[in-house]
Design an enzyme around this catalytic site. Structure first.
Site, mmCIF file in Angstrom:
data_model
loop_
_atom_site.group_PDB
_atom_site.id
_atom_site.type_symbol
_atom_site.label_atom_id
_atom_site.label_comp_id
_atom_site.label_asym_id
_atom_site.label_seq_id
_atom_site.Cartn_x
_atom_site.Cartn_y
_atom_site.Cartn_z
ATOM 1 N N GLU A 7 1.374 -75.095 -67.630
ATOM 2 C CA GLU A 7 2.565 -74.248 -67.729
ATOM 3 C C GLU A 7 3.217 -74.517 -69.077
ATOM 4 O OE1 GLU A 7 5.487 -73.811 -64.639
ATOM 5 O OE2 GLU A 7 4.005 -74.140 -63.036
ATOM 6 N N GLU A 30 4.213 -79.567 -59.499
ATOM 7 C CA GLU A 30 5.504 -80.176 -59.856
ATOM 8 C C GLU A 30 6.103 -81.008 -58.716
ATOM 9 O OE1 GLU A 30 8.130 -77.205 -61.506
ATOM 10 O OE2 GLU A 30 6.845 -76.881 -63.246
#
Length: 504
Positions: free
Chosen positions: A294, A175
């Site tokens: 995710e 991320e």
């Protein structure tokens, strides 16, 4: 009043793709009680010789998870992998700035690899591209995968691990588009670093696969531009682009919530379009596939997790208690992943134990299965083989966030080796059962093996350590097969798994 009807037609020649079993992967991060007091609790009555809880091992093995992402997550962007190898007595205790907790590094690469063998899974290893870079990443590959005769591989051997870990799949950070991330970068900064780290990692071990960071979620202001820039700078070095997204129902709008699979599908197709745009721009023959590493429901615990005391060790964080309604959505999201199996080759339910997880534990006590455990279990066990497109004729509805939502969502998986076909079905309607007719003639269906139903009168029903079987699947006896056509009633607000034997 006549029951509304729905029809499904399956054609074994309309193949989406052979499913990569890694779409049934999961995730363990050094976060909350995922590791400590989750998979590892050496003082527990059911701890094995390595301190791992045997009851948790049994439940994870039941899920048949082929790959598990580790050690993060946000955690990895401040993690020095060297802290988690070698003698435990020499490992430092560090402050984890991702979650403001304390990490004693009692569990690291060696111990987690042991646990993976116990649960019959493989590692998806993430490298720190937040506070570190290409040199540390290639050193880790050398430590893990090189057979010997070099500094880092010989260091591994000195730690008692003579054979390489042979980790195949590697995430290039986590991320990195997010301002919350330690070492947050622009797309240009990250794309250049991912390219250079990937290059030396591949030079160290040409057999590995690399996953570049896509956007942290579809609502990021840099979405699409981030993907295009990162791929433009690192296309030749990476094999997959990651997607992350979590889903919630904070306004209690169930009709919209149960349609979130449409949002996931649009996200996937948008990222595929970007990947193929960069491919065309570069005139490349290489195809970038996706790792949705995710995904889950996550919204119950966010207010409760605003704890004031920093630097606790293994505090209760992100311990969402999932409802029956959440399980229905998870089933719908699994259908969406299977529908996109031609490009989604890996996916990780985030996470696996205690932290937004299907498996929960009580410290010193029992382990139990949350509601979301069951659709994931069904897909992992029966969703292996060839994903088939299905034609669904179903009533539709409009809701706050979507229009023309099919009441019935479905996908089929054909396992030629076992001569079985499995139909995964979600009835999104909160009021009406559906009279379902499914044409299995192209697969020469010969009999109904089972019809599994997950249902409950209360959408907000949960499982708990005191009542672990409040929401569990049951066997339905109503499905029949005649002339290759299956008939059954799909009850309102249910997750269904219909398995038939085939002669092709």
């Amino acid at each position: 009043m006549c029951m509304k009807k729905a029809t499904i037609t399956i054609d074994r020649l309309r193949i989406i793709a052979t499913i990569d079993n890694r779409i049934y992967g999961s995730f363990i991060e050094h976060l909350g009680r995922a590791v400590y007091d989750g998979i590892y609790e050496p003082t527990h009555p059911m701890a094995d010789e390595d301190g791992f809880r045997k009851d948790v091992i049994q439940l994870v093995k039941k899920l048949n998870v082929p790959i598990i992402r580790y050690p993060g997550g946000n955690f990895v962007s401040g993690y020095n992998w060297e802290d988690g190898v070698g003698p435990r007595s020499e490992r430092p205790t560090k402050l984890d700035l991702a979650w403001f907790t304390r990490e004693n590094n009692e569990i690291g690469l060696h111990e987690f690899s042991k646990w993976l063998k116990k649960v019959d899974s493989e590692m998806m290893m993430a490298v720190n591209l937040g506070t570190r870079g290409a040199d540390e990443a290639r050193n880790l590959v050398e430590y893990c995968n090189h057979p010997g005769g070099s500094y880092w591989s010989d260091l591994r051997k000195s730690h008692g691990v003579l054979e390489p870990y042979a980790i195949k799949t590697w995430c290039l950070g986590n991320e990195m588009d997010g301002p919350w991330q330690i070492g947050h970068k622009t797309a240009v900064e990250y794309g250049r670093l991912a390219n250079e780290a990937g290059k030396v990692m591949r030079w160290t071990d040409p057999q590995i696969e690399l996953v570049a960071c896509g956007s942290s979620n579809i609502d990021m202001p840099t979405f699409a531009e981030w993907e295009a820039t990162v791929l433009d700078l690192s296309y030749d070095q990476v094999d997959y682009l990651s997607l992350h997204n979590y889903y919630g129902n904070p306004t209690d709008d169930t009709p919209s919530y149960l349609a979130k699979g449409i949002e996931m599908d649009e996200f996937i197709k948008s990222v595929v379009a970007i990947c193929d745009y960069v491919k065309a721009k570069k005139r490349s023959k290489k195809k970038i596939n996706l790792s949705f590493d995710e995904w889950n429901v996550w919204y119950h615990s966010r207010e409760a997790d605003q704890f004031n005391e920093r630097w606790q060790f293994a505090p209760h964080l992100l311990e969402d208690i999932y409802t029956f309604e959440d399980a229905l959505l998870v089933g719908g999201l699994l259908i969406t992943l299977i529908k996109n199996a031609d490009r989604v080759h890996m996916a990780c339910l985030a996470q696996l134990v205690n932290v937004i997880a299907p498996v929960m534990t009580k410290t010193g006590g029992k382990a139990w299965c949350q509601t979301i455990f069951y659709p994931f279990l069904h897909a992992s066990l029966h969703g292996r083989g060839v994903a088939l497109q299905v034609n669904v004729d179903s009533p539709k509805y409009d809701c706050t966030q979507f229009t023309d939502v099919p009441v019935l969502d479905a996908v089929a998986v054909w396992n030629e080796e076992d001569k079985t076909a499995t139909l995964f079905v979600l009835n999104r309607s909160l009021e009406e059962d559906l009279d379902l007719s499914c044409d299995f003639r192209s697969l020469k269906a010969s009999g109904v093996l089972e019809h599994i139903v997950l249902e409950h009168a209360d959408l907000k029903a949960v499982n708990s350590v005191e009542n672990p079987d409040n929401v569990v699947p049951v066997q339905s006896r109503g499905a029949s097969l005649a002339g290759g056509r299956l008939s059954c009633v799909v009850k309102r607000a249910t997750w269904n798994v219909i398995r038939v034997s085939t002669k092709v």
